[in-house]
Design a protein around this motif. Structure first.
Motif, PDB file in Angstrom:
ATOM      1  N   GLU A  37     -51.113 -92.236 -32.245  1.00 40.26           N
ATOM      2  CA  GLU A  37     -51.526 -92.572 -33.639  1.00 40.26           C
ATOM      3  C   GLU A  37     -52.539 -91.738 -34.308  1.00 40.26           C
ATOM      4  O   GLU A  37     -52.401 -91.434 -35.669  1.00 40.26           O
ATOM      5  N   TYR A 137     -58.532 -92.270 -49.046  1.00 40.20           N
ATOM      6  CA  TYR A 137     -57.791 -92.563 -47.690  1.00 40.20           C
ATOM      7  C   TYR A 137     -58.621 -91.672 -46.547  1.00 40.20           C
ATOM      8  O   TYR A 137     -58.909 -92.198 -45.761  1.00 40.20           O
ATOM      9  N   ARG A 148     -66.797 -97.323 -35.884  1.00 37.09           N
ATOM     10  CA  ARG A 148     -66.441 -97.497 -34.648  1.00 37.09           C
ATOM     11  C   ARG A 148     -67.213 -96.796 -33.404  1.00 37.09           C
ATOM     12  O   ARG A 148     -67.681 -97.466 -32.471  1.00 37.09           O
TER      13      ARG A 148
ATOM     14  N   SER B  27     -44.086-100.378 -33.689  1.00 36.28           N
ATOM     15  CA  SER B  27     -45.377-100.809 -33.300  1.00 36.28           C
ATOM     16  C   SER B  27     -46.205 -99.560 -33.482  1.00 36.28           C
ATOM     17  O   SER B  27     -46.010 -98.555 -33.477  1.00 36.28           O
ATOM     18  N   VAL B  28     -47.759-100.053 -33.543  1.00 36.73           N
ATOM     19  CA  VAL B  28     -48.607 -99.079 -33.254  1.00 36.73           C
ATOM     20  C   VAL B  28     -49.639 -99.303 -32.319  1.00 36.73           C
ATOM     21  O   VAL B  28     -50.008-100.694 -32.001  1.00 36.73           O
ATOM     22  N   HIS B  29     -50.596 -98.493 -31.657  1.00 37.34           N
ATOM     23  CA  HIS B  29     -51.593 -98.837 -30.946  1.00 37.34           C
ATOM     24  C   HIS B  29     -52.932 -98.831 -32.000  1.00 37.34           C
ATOM     25  O   HIS B  29     -53.143 -98.014 -32.569  1.00 37.34           O
ATOM     26  N   LYS B  34     -58.326-102.880 -39.036  1.00 36.53           N
ATOM     27  CA  LYS B  34     -58.087-101.591 -40.052  1.00 36.53           C
ATOM     28  C   LYS B  34     -57.518-100.406 -39.413  1.00 36.53           C
ATOM     29  O   LYS B  34     -56.478 -99.727 -40.254  1.00 36.53           O
ATOM     30  N   MET B  35     -57.630-100.030 -38.328  1.00 37.52           N
ATOM     31  CA  MET B  35     -57.229 -98.876 -37.530  1.00 37.52           C
ATOM     32  C   MET B  35     -55.572 -99.338 -37.674  1.00 37.52           C
ATOM     33  O   MET B  35     -54.822 -98.411 -37.819  1.00 37.52           O
ATOM     34  N   GLN B  38     -54.188 -98.621 -40.747  1.00 33.42           N
ATOM     35  CA  GLN B  38     -54.207 -97.146 -41.248  1.00 33.42           C
ATOM     36  C   GLN B  38     -53.224 -96.296 -40.375  1.00 33.42           C
ATOM     37  O   GLN B  38     -52.447 -95.492 -40.886  1.00 33.42           O
ATOM     38  N   ASN B  39     -53.057 -96.761 -39.013  1.00 34.80           N
ATOM     39  CA  ASN B  39     -52.110 -96.172 -38.278  1.00 34.80           C
ATOM     40  C   ASN B  39     -50.661 -96.522 -38.814  1.00 34.80           C
ATOM     41  O   ASN B  39     -49.754 -95.520 -38.710  1.00 34.80           O
ATOM     42  N   ARG B  41     -49.877 -97.119 -41.627  1.00 32.47           N
ATOM     43  CA  ARG B  41     -49.399 -96.442 -43.058  1.00 32.47           C
ATOM     44  C   ARG B  41     -49.369 -94.860 -42.538  1.00 32.47           C
ATOM     45  O   ARG B  41     -48.282 -94.257 -43.211  1.00 32.47           O
ATOM     46  N   ASP B  42     -49.989 -94.306 -41.592  1.00 30.02           N
ATOM     47  CA  ASP B  42     -49.702 -92.934 -41.276  1.00 30.02           C
ATOM     48  C   ASP B  42     -48.275 -92.703 -40.662  1.00 30.02           C
ATOM     49  O   ASP B  42     -47.691 -91.774 -40.758  1.00 30.02           O
ATOM     50  N   ILE B  43     -47.831 -93.634 -39.781  1.00 26.94           N
ATOM     51  CA  ILE B  43     -46.714 -93.337 -39.061  1.00 26.94           C
ATOM     52  C   ILE B  43     -45.573 -93.795 -39.974  1.00 26.94           C
ATOM     53  O   ILE B  43     -44.317 -93.167 -39.453  1.00 26.94           O
ATOM     54  N   ARG B  46     -45.249 -92.459 -44.508  1.00 30.51           N
ATOM     55  CA  ARG B  46     -45.480 -91.019 -44.970  1.00 30.51           C
ATOM     56  C   ARG B  46     -44.401 -90.416 -45.934  1.00 30.51           C
ATOM     57  O   ARG B  46     -44.673 -89.563 -46.731  1.00 30.51           O
TER      58      ARG B  46
END
Lengths: 253, 96
Positions: A37, A137, A148, B27-29, B34-35, B38-39, B41-43, B46
């Motif tokens: 990711e 962003y 983190r 799904s994402v890890h 927040k992560m 964001q993940n 959104r990015d995956i 896009r």
């Protein structure tokens, strides 16, 4: 004294170079990210930067009016003809190094493009407004990771603090104003870089505080990128980046 | 035994445009909310796929058990009268 077209050409080229060089650095993470990711997140940011670089190179080429294209500007110049800030050419290092570079740069860009939105040059203003959405962003991504890692494990804290300290000396250059800047500021076309410094530092300080990291002490600041005087890292990077265009000029898919 | 080195799993739901419902996208890890957002959104957004994202910790989802499938779903198979197909569509209504 350079005419207004030449000044704007230089200005556009500098903004393009910053985006272009940083995008190449981030693209080096492709397939090397800490996990899938994040690999995508970094290369996604690289793609935003390529888009920005292309827009500013196109505008620079148009202002120059010598028939050069965005590709010519991106691939057919020598090291001393690149005017990016030194910060963006710094190697990726470990993940914390990359995040520190992203944090410093994206917070700077946030204030820079906020200001450039008000430029009397319509193209600069429009590109700034578009860029700002992306930069917000990038800034959130970098700040969240800083917190983190800084407020993570003992090891991540140490690496993040080290990265923050190592890159600090390349941040001073961002707030310099040379003759090109001064001339464009006077006409309401460019950004008053020195005035962004305190905003940037306060913002960085707040992120670092939340991350339980400390702001590096004032120290020697390296400069030169805007004059084309670079660190040893840029030449190596260009060697790889320009290889195809140099070996097979005008190669087509 | 190999340990799972991946971060926590989150399920991602994307709303294509205002007014439509959120659909499961994948799904994402991620290690935190927040992560995860964001993940996702990015995956998954896009290429302009979405206008809103939900992320839900995968372990918060209560799923039906495949072993219960006959009890859960089979009884619905022969009850055609539960479909509102025996009504005459009022003029002008595009869907009920």
């Amino acid at each position: 004294m350079a005419n207004i077209h030449e000044l704007k050409y230089t200005y556009s080229l500098r903004m393009a170079d910053n985006a272009w060089i940083l995008s190449h650095r981030l693209s080096e993470w492709c397939s090397n990210g800490p996990f899938l990711e994040e690999d995508l997140a970094l290369t996604n940011i690289a793609l935003d930067l390529i888009g920005r670089a292309q827009a500013f190179y196109n505008y620079a080429a148009e202002l120059e009016g010598k028939g050069r294209t965005a590709d010519d500007l991106a691939y057919r110049r020598n090291e001393r003809q690149y005017y990016n800030n030194l910060l963006v050419e710094m190697p990726n290092g470990n993940f914390a190094d990359t995040i520190a570079r992203q944090l410093y740069m994206s917070v700077y860009e946030y204030y820079f493009f906020m200001s450039l939105q008000n430029s009397k040059d319509e193209t600069f203003a429009a590109l700034a407004a578009k860029t700002l959405k992306e930069v917000k962003y990038h800034m959130a991504h970098a700040a969240d990771w800083t917190v983190r890692l800084g407020d993570g494990t003992e090891e991540s804290h140490e690496k993040m603090q080290q990265a923050i300290n190592n890159l600090w000396m390349y941040t001073g250059e961002l707030f310099e104003a040379d003759e090109t800047d001064t001339a464009l500021i006077a006409q309401g076309l460019g950004v008053d870089n020195p005035s962004l410094h305190s905003l940037w530092e306060t913002h960085i300080k707040n992120v670092l505080e939340e991350a339980k990291l400390s702001l590096p002490a004032a120290n020697y600041m390296q400069t030169g990128g805007r004059k084309g005087v670079h660190t040893e890292h840029l030449g190596h990077m260009l060697g790889e980046m320009q290889y195809l265009q140099r070996a097979y000029p005008d190669a087509k898919w | 035994m190999a340990t799972d080195t991946q971060l926590d799993l989150w399920e991602v739901f994307i709303q294509g445009r205002n007014g439509s419902h959120h659909m499961h996208a994948g799904s994402v890890h991620a290690s935190d909310k927040k992560m995860a957002l964001q993940n996702a959104r990015d995956i998954y957004t896009r290429r302009g796929e979405g206008s809103s994202i939900w992320v839900v910790p995968a372990n918060s989802i209560v799923a039906s058990n495949p072993d219960d499938a006959d009890m859960f779903f089979d009884p619905a198979d022969d009850k055609v009268y539960r479909h509102p197909t025996f009504y005459v569509m009022p003029e002008g209504a595009k869907q009920i």
